[in-house]
Design an enzyme around this catalytic site. Structure first.
Site, PDB file in Angstrom:
ATOM      1  N   GLU A  54       0.825  -1.203   0.000  1.00  0.00           N
ATOM      2  CA  GLU A  54       0.000   0.000   0.000  1.00  0.00           C
ATOM      3  C   GLU A  54       0.866   1.264   0.000  1.00  0.00           C
ATOM      4  OE1 GLU A  54      -0.065  -2.588   2.018  1.00  0.00           O
ATOM      5  OE2 GLU A  54      -2.114  -3.249   2.461  1.00  0.00           O
ATOM      6  N   ASP A 142       7.952 -10.037   8.617  1.00  0.00           N
ATOM      7  CA  ASP A 142       7.146  -8.973   8.018  1.00  0.00           C
ATOM      8  C   ASP A 142       6.076  -8.470   8.964  1.00  0.00           C
ATOM      9  OD1 ASP A 142       6.857  -7.478   5.488  1.00  0.00           O
ATOM     10  OD2 ASP A 142       4.810  -8.187   5.591  1.00  0.00           O
TER      11      ASP A 142
HETATM   12 ZN   LIG Z   1       1.111  -2.669   5.633  1.00  0.00          ZN
END
Ligand SMILES: [Zn+2]
Length: 145
Positions: A54, A142
């Site tokens: 994003e 992550d």
């Molecule tokens: Zn993110």
């Protein structure tokens, strides 16, 4: 262009990221029914922990003025980092491919008046399931586990 055509482009971005050896998450920003940015997670490729799909997408869109008419598509429910950007910029609608492999920050966005739609697409879930199974350490890094 409809809904799923934008999501199809987000999925294509995710697949491109996978081919680059990265995490398969893609995103598309749509304003007035036109794509103004697209991107994918590049944390591995760029060794940059904040280049989520994003964020890459918003960066590629550049300065677009008001976000009032925008919709952000992502193959996976946005995390708190990306949800923070959505709230900060005033993006009105977020359309996610799925939230089963990662719950993300749906409630946070909704509590700030963002409309969040979860398409619960099998294609998106399969992409993440395969990746997580093959790269558990990369994925846990992550999401900060
Ligand atoms: Zn993110």
């Amino acid at each position: 262009m409809k809904y799923d055509e934008f999501m199809a482009i987000a999925i294509a971005e995710a697949q491109q990221g996978l081919q680059e050896g990265g995490i398969p998450i893609g995103s598309v920003l749509v304003k007035n029914n036109e794509i103004c940015g697209r991107g994918h997670n590049k944390r591995v490729q760029d060794s940059d922990p904040v280049t989520h799909a994003e964020i890459d997408c918003l960066r590629n869109a550049g300065r677009i003025g008001s976000y009032a008419e925008t919709t952000l598509y992502s193959t996976l429910m946005p995390c708190y980092l990306c949800a923070g950007a959505v709230v900060q910029f005033g993006i009105k609608t977020v359309i996610a491919g799925e939230s089963q492999t990662f719950a993300g920050a749906k409630g946070f966005m909704e509590s700030h008046g963002v409309e969040v739609i979860d398409l619960d697409l099998e294609e998106c879930k399969q992409l993440m399931r395969d990746f997580i199974q093959q790269n558990p350490r990369l994925w846990n890094e992550d999401i900060g586990n």
